[in-house]
Design an enzyme around this catalytic site. Structure first.
Site, PDB file in Angstrom:
ATOM      1  N   LYS A 243      -1.447  -9.536   2.636  1.00 35.81           N
ATOM      2  CA  LYS A 243      -0.418  -9.163   4.400  1.00 35.81           C
ATOM      3  C   LYS A 243      -1.361  -8.586   4.864  1.00 35.81           C
ATOM      4  O   LYS A 243      -2.006  -6.753   4.290  1.00 35.81           O
ATOM      5  CB  LYS A 243       0.693  -8.175   4.062  1.00 35.81           C
ATOM      6  CG  LYS A 243       1.710  -7.898   4.639  1.00 35.81           C
ATOM      7  CD  LYS A 243       3.070  -6.990   4.212  1.00 35.81           C
ATOM      8  CE  LYS A 243       3.600  -5.868   3.612  1.00 35.81           C
ATOM      9  NZ  LYS A 243       3.029  -4.872   4.441  1.00 35.81           N
TER      10      LYS A 243
ATOM     11  N   GLU B 118      -1.238  -5.548   8.515  1.00 33.86           N
ATOM     12  CA  GLU B 118      -0.449  -5.134   9.547  1.00 33.86           C
ATOM     13  C   GLU B 118      -0.744  -4.976  11.081  1.00 33.86           C
ATOM     14  O   GLU B 118      -2.071  -5.525  11.284  1.00 33.86           O
ATOM     15  CB  GLU B 118      -0.370  -3.193   9.821  1.00 33.86           C
ATOM     16  CG  GLU B 118       0.435  -2.954   8.000  1.00 33.86           C
ATOM     17  CD  GLU B 118      -0.028  -1.641   8.080  1.00 33.86           C
ATOM     18  OE1 GLU B 118      -0.178  -0.730   8.785  1.00 33.86           O
ATOM     19  OE2 GLU B 118       1.070  -0.835   7.033  1.00 33.86           O
TER      20      GLU B 118
ATOM     21  N   GLU C 130       9.390  -4.132  10.208  1.00 34.47           N
ATOM     22  CA  GLU C 130       9.949  -3.223   9.583  1.00 34.47           C
ATOM     23  C   GLU C 130      10.556  -2.054  11.014  1.00 34.47           C
ATOM     24  O   GLU C 130       9.818  -2.006  12.189  1.00 34.47           O
ATOM     25  CB  GLU C 130       8.561  -2.119   9.503  1.00 34.47           C
ATOM     26  CG  GLU C 130       8.695  -0.998   8.587  1.00 34.47           C
ATOM     27  CD  GLU C 130       7.706  -0.254   7.769  1.00 34.47           C
ATOM     28  OE1 GLU C 130       6.548  -0.983   6.908  1.00 34.47           O
ATOM     29  OE2 GLU C 130       8.251   1.117   7.021  1.00 34.47           O
TER      30      GLU C 130
ATOM     31  N   ASP D  71       0.849  -1.237   0.056  1.00 33.35           N
ATOM     32  CA  ASP D  71       0.219  -0.323  -0.050  1.00 33.35           C
ATOM     33  C   ASP D  71       1.335   0.797  -0.075  1.00 33.35           C
ATOM     34  O   ASP D  71       0.251   2.009  -0.086  1.00 33.35           O
ATOM     35  CB  ASP D  71      -0.912   0.183   0.911  1.00 33.35           C
ATOM     36  CG  ASP D  71      -0.386  -0.145   2.547  1.00 33.35           C
ATOM     37  OD1 ASP D  71       0.747   0.194   2.550  1.00 33.35           O
ATOM     38  OD2 ASP D  71      -1.309  -0.312   3.408  1.00 33.35           O
ATOM     39  N   SER D  72       2.507   1.286   0.456  1.00 30.95           N
ATOM     40  CA  SER D  72       3.407   2.240   0.159  1.00 30.95           C
ATOM     41  C   SER D  72       2.876   2.431  -1.600  1.00 30.95           C
ATOM     42  O   SER D  72       2.725   3.612  -1.649  1.00 30.95           O
ATOM     43  CB  SER D  72       4.786   1.294   0.027  1.00 30.95           C
ATOM     44  OG  SER D  72       4.855   0.444  -1.050  1.00 30.95           O
TER      45      SER D  72
END
Ligand code: KIV
Length: 255
Positions: free
Chosen positions: A112, A114, A181, A45-46
């Site tokens: 993925k 978070e 991260e 989603d970057s």
């Protein structure tokens, strides 16, 4: 290779070989990265920042992700295609399953999301329904507004302990890998040693994880307006693009 075989290959790589992962958001990039032998293509989603021009990832929607996962999947890569579940697309386990199924339907091999311990029930729900899930813990970009910035994680003993609990909970819920991260290197190393699934690091120092992931724009030097401190560009595409555009303009319009 089918999705299940790609996921299994990722899972069993732990302790055998390192994993290379890069973000890809479109068909040509996916083809080129696959031809270069990259193991995992993350449709991250970057996307929101480096392609769509938003200030952070909190503006990314399921529709954006479906559009770009489909483009990457059309490259039919050998690499595993990992689709990010965008913010609020997995607020409940039921919604997470619907969202994950949408990304799988357009070509993702795995999804993925978070969060650590707090997301374990959601991860379990997805894996119970046969969805391959990669966890993402440490600094969580979807929390940037609440946290007021991007900060290193695992700096105190209590924070490090929580991160270890997060990794353990994700592993027990059935993730096939975990992205770490911006975690302090010593803590990332400990998580990697204590976890049986591969860890894929970004901003956690060198060789602290089982593999590395980078945002393709950081590798290519194509997004000069924001470069994270840990980025290691291998090219300077921004300047090459400006030069090519100036040369073109001169050819078309004259001096
Ligand atoms: O969206 C993304 O590119 C990511 C990486 C930073 C791991 O999640």
């Amino acid at each position: 290779m089918n999705a299940a075989a790609k996921v299994e290959q990722l899972r069993i790589s732990k302790g055998k070989r390192r994993i290379s992962a890069l973000t890809a958001y479109d068909y040509p990039t996916a083809r080129l990265l696959d031809e270069a032998g990259i193991d995992l293509l993350l449709v991250g989603d970057s996307l929101g920042m480096v392609v769509l021009g938003f200030p952070d990832t909190t503006h990314v929607t399921m529709e954006h992700m479906e559009h770009h996962v489909a483009a990457v999947a059309r490259a039919n890569p050998q690499a595993l295609v990992l689709g990010d579940l965008p913010i609020h697309s997995y607020d409940t386990p039921k919604l997470a399953l619907q969202s994950a199924q949408r990304l799988i339907a357009v070509g993702a091999d795995a999804v993925k999301l978070e969060g650590g311990e707090i997301m374990a029930a959601t991860v379990q729900h997805l894996t119970d329904h046969g969805i391959a899930v990669v966890g993402h813990m440490g600094m969580l970009p979807q929390q940037v507004l609440e946290e007021g910035g991007y900060r290193k994680k695992g700096k105190t003993p209590a924070a490090a302990e929580q991160l270890l609990r997060d990794a353990d909970a994700l592993e027990k819920a059935g993730v096939c890998a975990i992205v770490l991260e911006s975690i302090v290197p010593a803590v990332a190393t400990t998580i990697t040693q204590q976890t049986r699934v591969p860890t894929i690091g970004i901003g956690c120092g060198e060789i602290t994880c089982d593999g590395e992931v980078a945002v393709i724009a950081d590798l290519l030097g194509s997004f000069p307006w924001f470069v994270p401190p840990f980025a290691k560009p291998e090219a300077q595409l921004a300047e090459l693009t400006r030069q090519a555009a100036r040369a073109y303009r001169q050819r078309v319009c004259g001096a």
